[in-house]
Structures are given as C-alpha cells and as structure tokens.
Design a protein around this motif. Sequence first.
Motif, short mmCIF file in Angstrom:
data_model
loop_
_atom_site.label_atom_id
_atom_site.label_comp_id
_atom_site.label_asym_id
_atom_site.label_seq_id
_atom_site.Cartn_x
_atom_site.Cartn_y
_atom_site.Cartn_z
N LYS A 206 4.49 1.52 -5.39
CA LYS A 206 3.58 1.53 -6.56
C LYS A 206 2.80 0.10 -6.39
N TRP B 35 -0.22 0.77 -4.12
CA TRP B 35 -1.20 1.56 -5.00
C TRP B 35 -1.86 0.55 -5.84
N ASP B 36 -1.27 -0.39 -6.29
CA ASP B 36 -1.76 -1.43 -7.19
C ASP B 36 -2.69 -2.27 -6.40
N LYS C 71 -5.99 -0.50 -5.99
CA LYS C 71 -6.79 -0.45 -7.08
C LYS C 71 -7.44 -1.62 -7.36
#
Length: 126
Positions: A68, A71-72, A75
């Motif tokens: 996760k 993914w951050d 972003k």
Amino acid sequence: MKTKKHELTVGIQKVDSSILLTIKAVGTLTHEDYETITPLIDSALEGVTNPKIRAICDCTELEGWELKAAWDDLKIGLKHGNQFEKIAIITGKSWIKIGSKITSWFIQGEVKNFENELEAFEWLNE
C-alpha cells in the motif's frame, strides 16, 4: 523476537516557489508514513504558483515498502510529478537504483542516484 528499526524524517524548506524536500527512511515504509508525508507536501505546495521541488532521499537504510505504501508513493508522483525539478537518491542498493529509474517515468524532472550525501547536495544545487 527481533526488533526492527523504523524511522522517517521529513524536512521541507520553502523559499518563494522553490521547495527543498529532504527524506530519510529507515526500515520498511508503511502506508502510515505516507499519511504523514503526503499532507506535508500538499501543505508546502498550497498557494505556490509553479512550485519547483528539489528532493533528496536518503535510502541507505531503507529495506522496502509495504504494498500500500508503494501505491502511495506512485500517487505522489502522479499528483506532483510535473513539479519535481530534481530528485537525488542516496543509496548503494541496486534494487533502489532500478526503482529510481521507474520513478523517473512519472516525474518531469531528473532523478539521479548517489553513493554519498555531499555529491547529492552538490548536484541538487547546480
């Protein structure tokens, strides 16, 4: 039970539209780390017209990312990628060097790896 060290240090210096972002990561980056980093970056950029970000990331003790958190990280690159002028990554690890090449696909500026902090800062200030 083995104790794992985890540390995240973030610094932001802002002068007009120029921003210097310093990050030192130790251990494994988590989603919670990005819940700290992301608002700091967003806040520093708020109200700045055409911000120019130079970043130095000390990854000498980085062991990896949670899924996760990776993914951050992506972003942030997608949201602010055109605002980064240069990113200096301090590391001797080949997997981070490969990851930095992938990072360069998502930002407009230059990404370069260094073995030591002094060379990284000199390049940022060119």
